[in-house]
Motif scaffolding. Sequence first.
Motif, PDB file in Angstrom:
ATOM      1  N   THR A 117      34.142  27.011   3.216  1.00 50.15           N
ATOM      2  CA  THR A 117      34.926  26.529   4.351  1.00 50.15           C
ATOM      3  C   THR A 117      36.232  27.316   4.425  1.00 50.15           C
ATOM      4  N   GLY A 118      37.118  26.862   5.265  1.00 50.03           N
ATOM      5  CA  GLY A 118      38.385  27.554   5.398  1.00 50.03           C
ATOM      6  C   GLY A 118      39.423  26.630   5.992  1.00 50.03           C
ATOM      7  N   ASN A 119      40.686  26.959   5.758  1.00 44.66           N
ATOM      8  CA  ASN A 119      41.779  26.265   6.420  1.00 44.66           C
ATOM      9  C   ASN A 119      42.377  27.213   7.436  1.00 44.66           C
TER      10      ASN A 119
ATOM     11  N   THR B  69      35.795  22.853   8.949  1.00 45.06           N
ATOM     12  CA  THR B  69      34.569  22.058   8.960  1.00 45.06           C
ATOM     13  C   THR B  69      34.841  20.628   9.417  1.00 45.06           C
ATOM     14  N   ASN B  70      35.932  20.057   8.925  1.00 49.57           N
ATOM     15  CA  ASN B  70      36.170  18.633   9.202  1.00 49.57           C
ATOM     16  C   ASN B  70      37.093  18.372  10.382  1.00 49.57           C
ATOM     17  N   ASN B  71      37.968  19.312  10.688  1.00 55.20           N
ATOM     18  CA  ASN B  71      38.909  19.084  11.788  1.00 55.20           C
ATOM     19  C   ASN B  71      38.886  20.211  12.818  1.00 55.20           C
ATOM     20  N   PRO B  72      37.703  20.528  13.312  1.00 54.65           N
ATOM     21  CA  PRO B  72      37.636  21.680  14.221  1.00 54.65           C
ATOM     22  C   PRO B  72      38.528  21.542  15.459  1.00 54.65           C
TER      23      PRO B  72
ATOM     24  N   ALA C   2      48.482  30.998   6.852  1.00 48.51           N
ATOM     25  CA  ALA C   2      47.933  30.697   8.172  1.00 48.51           C
ATOM     26  C   ALA C   2      46.434  30.449   8.047  1.00 48.51           C
ATOM     27  N   ILE C   3      45.835  31.253   7.197  1.00 47.45           N
ATOM     28  CA  ILE C   3      44.382  31.154   7.008  1.00 47.45           C
ATOM     29  C   ILE C   3      44.057  31.281   5.535  1.00 47.45           C
ATOM     30  N   GLU C   4      43.171  30.431   5.084  1.00 40.11           N
ATOM     31  CA  GLU C   4      42.681  30.498   3.717  1.00 40.11           C
ATOM     32  C   GLU C   4      41.185  30.261   3.786  1.00 40.11           C
ATOM     33  N   THR C   5      40.410  31.104   3.156  1.00 35.06           N
ATOM     34  CA  THR C   5      38.964  30.827   3.178  1.00 35.06           C
ATOM     35  C   THR C   5      38.465  30.626   1.756  1.00 35.06           C
ATOM     36  N   PHE C   6      37.447  29.782   1.648  1.00 37.46           N
ATOM     37  CA  PHE C   6      36.895  29.473   0.337  1.00 37.46           C
ATOM     38  C   PHE C   6      35.393  29.737   0.374  1.00 37.46           C
TER      39      PHE C   6
END
Lengths: 363, 388
Positions: A60-62, A69-72, A4-8
């Motif tokens: 960033t994160g998914n 960042t790119n698809n808020p 559900a969530i991944e952060t980098f």
Amino acid sequence: MKYAIETFDLTKKYDEFTAVDALNMKIDNNSIFGFLGPNGAGKTTTIKMLTCLIKATSGTGNVAGYDITNNPNEVREKIGMVPQLVSLYGDLTVRENVYLCADFYGLPTDLKISRADELMELVDIKYAQNKLVKQLSGGMKQKASVVASLIHQPDILFLDEPTIGLDPTTKRVLWDLVEELNSEGRTIILCSHDMYEVELLCDGIGIINNGVLAAFDTPRGLKDTMIKEQKELKSTKDSNVIKIMEELRKESSVEDSAAFDKIKENIEIRNRDLKELSVMISNLDENMLNHLNKLPSIHEIVEHDSGRIVMDIESSDESVNQIISAIITNGGNITSIATKDPSLEDVFMSVTAKKEEEGVDNE
Amino acid sequence: MSETKKIMWMIKKDLLVLWRHKPRLISLFLFPIIMITLFGYGMGGTLNNVPVVVVEQSQGPITDATLTAIKGNSLYNVKDIITDPDKGKQMVQSGQVKAAIILPSNYDNLNDTSQKSIVVDVDSSDQLAASVIIPATQGLFNQISNQIGIQELQTLNFTSTSVASTPQGTNFQNILNSINLQINKLYGNITYLDFLVPAIIGMTILFGCVFGMGEIIAGERERGELARLFMTPTSVSTVVGGKIISKLVQETGRGIILIVAAVLLFGIIINGSIMLTVLLLILGALCFIGFGIMISARVSSQEDFMQSVMPITMPMMFVSGVFYPIETMPWIFQKIAYILPLTYVNDALRAVMLKGAGVGDIWIDIVVLLGFTALFFALGVTQFNRDV
Ligand SMILES: Nc1ncnc2c1ncn2[C@@H]1O[C@H](COP(=O)(O)OP(=O)(O)O)[C@@H](O)[C@H]1O
Ligand SMILES: [Mg+2]
């Protein structure tokens, strides 16, 4: 989409101050994730980045499969958030606030009405739907806030300390709601200080401290790690004691080696897995105590009174079975039984304290 | 479609909040009406019948015409007509009159091509009287020179007696501009109240827009309400646009109601186009809203917002010619006035409401206001911090 969530390396800096430092987490789909940490640890900041309310300084994160960042806007469609402070318009009614949110998510009118009714009924706030939000009690406000956050049926719901200061009944309503949402397939991110709540609800836990992820595991895993660490700590301490005693014996040629052996044996027993078992027996008597004293799996009876006995026992499932059947065969009437594991609170205290020391070292 | 709904909500929400705060709603209208009453009637009295003395050092038709003009103006109460300039000055010093209007000895001599210099001795210790007499007299003689055709009557010397703070050598053109108003007063029927009302409305809109934007942007940011909007897939331009339209609707509405109130309560007459007046209200409101957005774009609380706007809005209220013609102020204030948008709003509103000016007469004001508005909006929107 597994997570559900991944952060980098998700990072947030306020000027020189690093509120969240290179966070890397993976949160499973359809889980209830507890996000813990002391005040000012960076929980709210992390959640704000994940909900696209503030921009990350770096990393960033998914979230829900989209990059924050790119698809808020895609992320925003998929998530809901109950903020730490209720931020509905105080001068609008509950229903007006909910409708306003629905329209900001672009819901069609019929869905807006039916879902608002449904959700308000679900959390039991419908009776106050026409009251101004500023006139509501804290619990009612929180319920209204939850309704507003769920109106677009998000896949992921973020709750930032949602039950703080609420009465037990309201807390229960929210907990039930969280479980129900989760059973519908939604992922819940729960920021909390309430260990009972986290233990009750969460499948996974992250503990953040000074902006750094200090622990990340299941509740069971965290406790096991803690038990292991505690034991290691104890056994190194104990072996140090034995070493010193041996040296003492050599130097002073102590004759009473029997006493020494006794101490050594005690220490070694302690290092075996022991845990505390507390049993309430309505007809506890001397006879029963004598029987129990003879059981090998009981290391020591710590205390007892007319109805309750607390003992240190071998930490295995058989030992508990053995003790219980011994009590029953001796005619004991058990009214309750409890073992004491380290609590999540112990884990929390130990993880955050440890990291604080390390943090000081680093500086 | 969905963006329209969002904007409608922002307007609806602000109106509901207003409606549910009756005291706030009332004071919104009461404040300007009290201002008009206090200043309009409080000051209106001193503007009529200011005692003056006229010193004539020659005789002739021009002198007679001048005397008739001065006497016909309700501003002046001509106490005496004498021939000795020194006596005139003494009368000012002793407090018998507020000013001595001294006509030069070559005043009636049309063959004399040398400069004709009119001297007005003003009691500048009475700021209010001085501030009204100087521009009014300047205008009066400007009018006379035009009408009677004294080409050489170009220079007016004002000397003050008690306090030397009267603007000497004031830019002639400036005075001429401002005087138009006072001239009208001479020949039309315009009172201080008429002069005050357009500017009070301008000022009310200034405060309404600026503080209003502080409340609905900085305040909502502080209370987390803005975060609730930005949580949804909504762009900065929609939110900012909604707030602009909402405030614009409110403040234009308020401006119109105030104008109607001024007409009904104070008997104000609007000489120019009502349509143009309303358009100017909208332009002024847009400009001040832009200013509010520019300041609130980056501040995180209402308190910070107030701290930032106070040093600009408070002076604007006093320097932009709300209570006195700008030309009566010290030169430094006049220069400051020209960089403040309220000055142009006041000037344009007065021109239309009092003098019946058309777009052609006030195009400079309009261009300047459009420029300010564009600048504020550009800065406000580009600087707007979406992070909450
Ligand atoms: N807007 C901000 N500006 C500066 N510092 C901030 C800001 N927001 C949060 N912080 C700081 O970041 C740290 C983490 O805050 P926060 O995420 O709110 O903690 P938590 O929610 O875990 O209690 C705190 O030390 C806080 O003071
Ligand atoms: Mg927090």
